[in-house]
Design a protein around this motif. Structure first.
Motif, mmCIF file in Angstrom:
data_model
loop_
_atom_site.group_PDB
_atom_site.id
_atom_site.type_symbol
_atom_site.label_atom_id
_atom_site.label_comp_id
_atom_site.label_asym_id
_atom_site.label_seq_id
_atom_site.Cartn_x
_atom_site.Cartn_y
_atom_site.Cartn_z
ATOM 1 N N ASN A 82 0.839 -1.193 0.000
ATOM 2 C CA ASN A 82 0.000 0.000 0.000
ATOM 3 C C ASN A 82 0.879 1.249 0.000
ATOM 4 O O ASN A 82 1.681 1.448 0.911
ATOM 5 N N ILE A 83 0.705 2.077 -1.032
ATOM 6 C CA ILE A 83 1.514 3.282 -1.186
ATOM 7 C C ILE A 83 0.622 4.510 -1.034
ATOM 8 O O ILE A 83 -0.411 4.622 -1.702
ATOM 9 N N PHE A 84 1.015 5.429 -0.168
ATOM 10 C CA PHE A 84 0.232 6.637 0.102
ATOM 11 C C PHE A 84 0.977 7.839 -0.475
ATOM 12 O O PHE A 84 2.072 8.180 -0.035
ATOM 13 N N LYS A 85 0.342 8.488 -1.485
ATOM 14 C CA LYS A 85 0.984 9.584 -2.192
ATOM 15 C C LYS A 85 0.116 10.837 -2.155
ATOM 16 O O LYS A 85 -1.107 10.767 -2.023
ATOM 17 N N TYR A 86 0.768 11.978 -2.305
ATOM 18 C CA TYR A 86 0.045 13.240 -2.403
ATOM 19 C C TYR A 86 -0.533 13.377 -3.808
ATOM 20 O O TYR A 86 0.149 13.124 -4.793
ATOM 21 N N GLY A 87 -1.788 13.757 -3.895
ATOM 22 C CA GLY A 87 -2.401 13.955 -5.198
ATOM 23 C C GLY A 87 -3.912 13.911 -5.113
ATOM 24 O O GLY A 87 -4.489 13.486 -4.109
ATOM 25 N N THR A 88 -4.555 14.356 -6.173
ATOM 26 C CA THR A 88 -6.008 14.369 -6.241
ATOM 27 C C THR A 88 -6.489 13.287 -7.200
ATOM 28 O O THR A 88 -6.189 13.347 -8.402
ATOM 29 N N PRO A 89 -7.194 12.279 -6.705
ATOM 30 C CA PRO A 89 -7.676 11.214 -7.592
ATOM 31 C C PRO A 89 -8.765 11.739 -8.524
ATOM 32 O O PRO A 89 -9.471 12.699 -8.191
ATOM 33 N N PRO A 90 -8.933 11.128 -9.692
ATOM 34 C CA PRO A 90 -9.953 11.600 -10.637
ATOM 35 C C PRO A 90 -11.374 11.393 -10.134
ATOM 36 O O PRO A 90 -12.299 12.070 -10.575
ATOM 37 N N TYR A 91 -11.551 10.435 -9.204
ATOM 38 C CA TYR A 91 -12.867 10.162 -8.633
ATOM 39 C C TYR A 91 -12.782 10.343 -7.117
ATOM 40 O O TYR A 91 -12.030 9.636 -6.451
ATOM 41 N N LYS A 92 -13.550 11.277 -6.589
ATOM 42 C CA LYS A 92 -13.482 11.573 -5.164
ATOM 43 C C LYS A 92 -13.857 10.366 -4.317
ATOM 44 O O LYS A 92 -13.302 10.156 -3.233
ATOM 45 N N ASP A 93 -14.811 9.562 -4.792
ATOM 46 C CA ASP A 93 -15.256 8.411 -4.020
ATOM 47 C C ASP A 93 -14.412 7.162 -4.293
ATOM 48 O O ASP A 93 -14.652 6.104 -3.714
ATOM 49 N N LYS A 94 -13.424 7.298 -5.193
ATOM 50 C CA LYS A 94 -12.534 6.171 -5.495
ATOM 51 C C LYS A 94 -11.089 6.665 -5.495
ATOM 52 O O LYS A 94 -10.474 6.856 -6.552
ATOM 53 N N PRO A 95 -10.504 6.837 -4.308
ATOM 54 C CA PRO A 95 -9.162 7.418 -4.218
ATOM 55 C C PRO A 95 -8.025 6.403 -4.320
ATOM 56 O O PRO A 95 -6.865 6.759 -4.170
ATOM 57 N N ILE A 96 -8.358 5.131 -4.569
ATOM 58 C CA ILE A 96 -7.343 4.075 -4.541
ATOM 59 C C ILE A 96 -7.130 3.512 -5.948
ATOM 60 O O ILE A 96 -8.065 3.005 -6.567
ATOM 61 N N LEU A 97 -5.906 3.604 -6.435
ATOM 62 C CA LEU A 97 -5.565 3.029 -7.736
ATOM 63 C C LEU A 97 -5.031 1.616 -7.508
ATOM 64 O O LEU A 97 -3.989 1.425 -6.891
ATOM 65 N N CYS A 98 -5.758 0.640 -8.022
ATOM 66 C CA CYS A 98 -5.380 -0.759 -7.873
ATOM 67 C C CYS A 98 -4.617 -1.197 -9.113
ATOM 68 O O CYS A 98 -5.153 -1.176 -10.226
ATOM 69 N N GLN A 99 -3.359 -1.584 -8.918
ATOM 70 C CA GLN A 99 -2.538 -2.069 -10.021
ATOM 71 C C GLN A 99 -2.414 -3.585 -9.898
ATOM 72 O O GLN A 99 -1.914 -4.090 -8.899
ATOM 73 N N TYR A 100 -2.885 -4.282 -10.922
ATOM 74 C CA TYR A 100 -2.863 -5.738 -10.905
ATOM 75 C C TYR A 100 -1.560 -6.272 -11.477
ATOM 76 O O TYR A 100 -0.843 -5.581 -12.213
ATOM 77 N N ILE A 101 -1.258 -7.506 -11.164
ATOM 78 C CA ILE A 101 -0.040 -8.152 -11.631
ATOM 79 C C ILE A 101 -0.019 -8.236 -13.155
ATOM 80 O O ILE A 101 1.042 -8.141 -13.776
ATOM 81 N N ASP A 102 -1.201 -8.395 -13.769
ATOM 82 C CA ASP A 102 -1.252 -8.531 -15.228
ATOM 83 C C ASP A 102 -1.203 -7.187 -15.958
ATOM 84 O O ASP A 102 -1.324 -7.130 -17.174
ATOM 85 N N GLY A 103 -1.035 -6.090 -15.205
ATOM 86 C CA GLY A 103 -0.906 -4.777 -15.819
ATOM 87 C C GLY A 103 -2.155 -3.922 -15.796
ATOM 88 O O GLY A 103 -2.105 -2.727 -16.091
ATOM 89 N N ARG A 104 -3.308 -4.518 -15.464
ATOM 90 C CA ARG A 104 -4.552 -3.747 -15.405
ATOM 91 C C ARG A 104 -4.504 -2.726 -14.264
ATOM 92 O O ARG A 104 -3.835 -2.942 -13.254
ATOM 93 N N LYS A 105 -5.253 -1.625 -14.437
ATOM 94 C CA LYS A 105 -5.361 -0.608 -13.404
ATOM 95 C C LYS A 105 -6.824 -0.203 -13.259
ATOM 96 O O LYS A 105 -7.509 0.015 -14.255
#
Length: 215
Positions: A82-105
């Motif tokens: 889990n990495i916590f970075k400064y920034g504004t996510p594109p979706y206020k209700d979805k602030p977590i970017l999930c990066q999968y092993i197969d490259g999907r985000k």
């Protein structure tokens, strides 16, 4: 000389050196390395939290950030990087970017994070597909200068009552073995690390720290 002046002078030096290398026969050998140095110069410091499971890493991350995002509990909870970075996510209700092993985000919400807790077959199946989760938080004074990394922890167990958890043992340890190696890699590449011990340091702690020094 103040810190800002040092950074500015270093940036000018790197720019000049990059121009020189770019016009030389060494551009392919050193060009990418110089580009990485230029990017890292103004990047936030990366601070990783490592240690055995249930040592309080996620609790400390939440306390430092003043948020309730890092998963905490009396049993093993953090099973992802889990990495916590400064920034504004594109979706206020979805602030977590999930990066999968197969490259999907995919952008995820807090409910998805909660679904990853525990050692159920479903949560293990989900977690095994995830490379890392990146939490973007704005208006946080800590993250303006520092990126925090909460690692899954080492020395994981599969419950305390033996046979009732045996069905998950193979999948669980396969997952944990992958994340334990990633914890070593992330901690080694971080600018700094805080290692949390449980009440008494163990051979597992020693082995992990030895691996860091050897790396």
């Amino acid at each position: 000389m103040e810190e800002n002046q040092i950074i500015e002078k270093t940036q000018v030096l790197l720019d000049d050196f990059a121009t020189y290398i770019g016009n030389s026969v060494w551009r392919e050998k050193y060009g990418m390395g110089l580009k990485n140095l230029q990017q890292e110069l103004n990047a936030p410091c990366v601070l990783a939290f490592a240690g055995k499971v249930k040592a309080g890493k996620s609790f400390l991350v939440n306390a430092l950030l003043g948020v309730d995002l890092a998963m905490t509990g009396t049993t093993e909870t953090t099973a992802t990087i889990n990495i916590f970075k400064y920034g504004t996510p594109p979706y206020k209700d979805k602030p977590i970017l999930c990066q999968y092993i197969d490259g999907r985000k995919e952008w995820k919400d807090k409910a998805f994070l909660d679904s990853l807790q525990g050692t159920s077959e479903e949560s293990l199946a989900q977690t095994a597909q995830i490379d890392r989760l990146i939490f973007y938080i704005d208006n946080n004074p800590v993250l303006s200068d520092i990126t925090l990394v909460d690692t899954p922890g080492i020395g994981a167990e599969v419950g305390e009552d033996g046979d009732s958890h045996q069905v998950h043992t193979d999948a669980y340890f396969k997952l944990r073995n992958r994340h334990q190696q990633e914890t070593v890699n992330l901690s080694s590449s971080a600018d700094a690390m805080i290692y949390l011990f449980n009440t008494v340091p163990t051979e597992t702690d020693k082995a992990f720290l030895d691996a860091l020094y050897e790396g």
